[in-house]
Write an enzyme that holds these catalytic residues in place. Structure first.
Site, mmCIF file in Angstrom:
data_model
loop_
_atom_site.group_PDB
_atom_site.id
_atom_site.type_symbol
_atom_site.label_atom_id
_atom_site.label_comp_id
_atom_site.label_asym_id
_atom_site.label_seq_id
_atom_site.Cartn_x
_atom_site.Cartn_y
_atom_site.Cartn_z
ATOM 1 C CE LYS B 70 -2.503 1.456 3.733
ATOM 2 N NZ LYS B 70 -3.701 1.553 4.617
ATOM 3 N NE ARG B 115 -6.402 -0.754 6.747
ATOM 4 C CZ ARG B 115 -5.719 -0.201 7.741
ATOM 5 N NH1 ARG B 115 -6.302 0.104 8.888
ATOM 6 N NH2 ARG B 115 -4.442 0.091 7.575
ATOM 7 C CD GLN B 143 -12.943 4.784 9.559
ATOM 8 O OE1 GLN B 143 -13.552 4.000 10.278
ATOM 9 N NE2 GLN B 143 -12.718 4.546 8.290
ATOM 10 N N GLY B 226 -9.571 6.252 17.013
ATOM 11 C CA GLY B 226 -9.009 7.527 16.585
ATOM 12 C C GLY B 226 -7.522 7.663 16.881
ATOM 13 C CG ASP B 228 -3.870 7.283 13.729
ATOM 14 O OD1 ASP B 228 -3.642 8.280 14.437
ATOM 15 O OD2 ASP B 228 -4.192 7.362 12.537
ATOM 16 C CE LYS B 232 -3.636 11.789 15.502
ATOM 17 N NZ LYS B 232 -4.040 11.169 14.228
#
Lengths: 318, 318
Positions: B70, B115, B143, B226, B228, B232
């Site tokens: 990716k 995904r 999201q 949220g 990641d 955070k």
């Protein structure tokens, strides 16, 4: 929004004919030696059954319009099991200001061969003796062929002698290059190459030296491009030590693999005198100064070559 | 030899509608927790002017037919300067036996959203209370929307309340989900979410906790997706400590980022009790055991999700 341009191999081959590859690659090496190129570590993934490896090489000249990601793989059983090449690959170009995909070059590894051969031509342009009497090649594989082909326009000599360990592939090698106007002899005696050539290209996967120090005559230039992993070696370490000028495409890489690293490991060579190809291109004082000097260029391949060849193909296509 | 199939975004969106994404992603998590997935380190490259970052994520289930690479980027100024999305990307599938390119999915980041949302649905399937009274969402971004959309068919509840720090985007959020048959309220009071919902999804880029430990009632499931990157955080560390079951999509990743790592760093939680999502799917004993338990799933995103969604799209297309 327009998606990326997708260019397939047959078109890429046509486009390459119209590209000044030597100039594109030369500019890349200059940017690299000027410290303008980002080259993150290579990504790797390995498979065992069947054995295969995947390499992800990427980078960018900064600033520039694009960044390039090369996805390449090698699966050794491809030719015997599937009748397809061992090496597969593509190059992808993205906009350096937005991340948008600009072009996908489905080159199946071809552009890696082109950019590698073009680097040999760049080297010959700046380091070969003024008058090349004969071109000698060790190895009759794809690079043994393309390195010679790409010397056209750079070196005024069409007389070639190619060494191979057996007669395997030599007929085809001779026929292919003769069809392009070269006069080609093949041999299994490496002495014949060293004794008659003042421009020698080594392009084998050898793991022991093929040329010895006593064979190399004054005024010879050697482009060593076969050794691209730590165990590979084509030149006796003494040759590197004896040379008047030793050039690396990338000094950091030359410490890890290639003839320079081998000579350092053998304890016969101090690599502080090595000059980087981009600097040789920029500074005439770093080039061959007489027809008696022995010069060596050790090429291990740099991501900036992928960046430059991709851009050149894209620009030719659009 | 046929080149790769190239599938563009509009077609990908159509194909996704016919895919059992929950099943595809579920099988991926199982393979991951079984140790069958190769996930090399993420490749990264950064640009400064304009600021942008490139990520290369790749991996494979072994053995399997394919491996997936990716290529994704984020350029923050894209929307304001160029009117195009910040995130760009594509997924490439290769034959795991030969390295040949099989498919190029020009999804522009869409499949990463799919995904990720599908992982939320997998989590709800195994951890949500039997009867979900109301779905609560923190964050009304992509999201916040897709997580709810993907619960269809997994959770029998169409009553949604969504929190956002301002009224920015709440009208569109409500209209979009109502068009899909949900009943939607929006609020700027996070208490209203905690007090009425027993399935809560957090999908914000917050760097300070949005939910406090006293707000969480028995019988609540929280999917935290949220957080990641290391700075955070969306849940007060006490919530993770209080939960009866804490699940991570990837235990190694949960040590580096996400709510679990935050709670460990805060000194209130020992992560030895964390269970991995693939094991929860395989083993009913690791799932919710009563309607009074508090469960948390901390999702940071795993490359096997990219592998599985790519394969599913490719199979649907061919």
């Amino acid at each position: 929004m327009a998606g990326p341009v997708i260019i397939e191999l047959p078109r890429i081959k046509e486009l390459v004919k119209g590209i000044d590859t030597v100039r594109a690659i030369e500019e890349g090496f200059v940017a690299y030696s000027q410290g303008k190129v980002i080259v993150p570590p290579v990504g790797e993934m390995h498979f065992e059954d069947p054995p295969g490896e995947v390499h992800i090489k990427y980078g960018a000249i900064v600033p520039d319009d694009y960044y390039v990601i090369k996805l390449a793989s090698g699966f050794a059983e491809n030719p015997s099991k599937h009748g397809i090449p061992r090496l597969q690959g593509m190059m992808l170009m993205f906009n350096q200001k937005t991340g948008q995909a600009v072009a996908i070059l489905l080159d199946q590894g071809y552009l890696t061969n082109v950019r590698t051969a073009a680097a040999g031509a760049v080297v010959a342009k700046y380091l070969a003796p003024k008058k090349v009497h004969r071109i000698g090649v060790l190895g009759v594989g794809m690079q043994g062929h393309m390195q010679v082909e790409f010397l056209k326009g750079v070196v005024d000599c069409n007389d070639v002698i190619a060494w191979a360990p057996s007669s395997n592939g030599t007929d085809k090698y001779r026929a292919d290059l003769e069809a392009q106007g070269f006069k080609v002899e093949t041999t299994q005696d490496v002495n014949k190459v060293a004794a008659t050539c003042n421009l020698i290209i080594t392009s084998t996967p050898s793991r022991k030296p093929l040329l010895d120090v006593d064979q190399i005559r004054p005024g010879t230039h050697i482009t060593a491009m076969g050794s691209d992993t730590p165990p590979k070696i084509e030149l006796a370490p003494g040759i590197v030590a004896k040379a008047d000028i030793v050039v690396a495409d990338s000094i950091p890489q030359s410490k890890l693999r290639g003839e320079i690293s081998q000579a350092v490991r053998a304890g016969v060579f101090n690599d502080e005198t090595v000059v980087e190809l981009g600097n040789v291109i920029m500074n005439p004082e770093l080039r061959r100064q007489s027809d008696a000097q022995i010069t060596i260029a050790d090429l291990t391949g740099v991501a900036v070559q992928d960046i430059q060849i991709s851009k050149a193909v894209y620009h030719a296509a659009t």
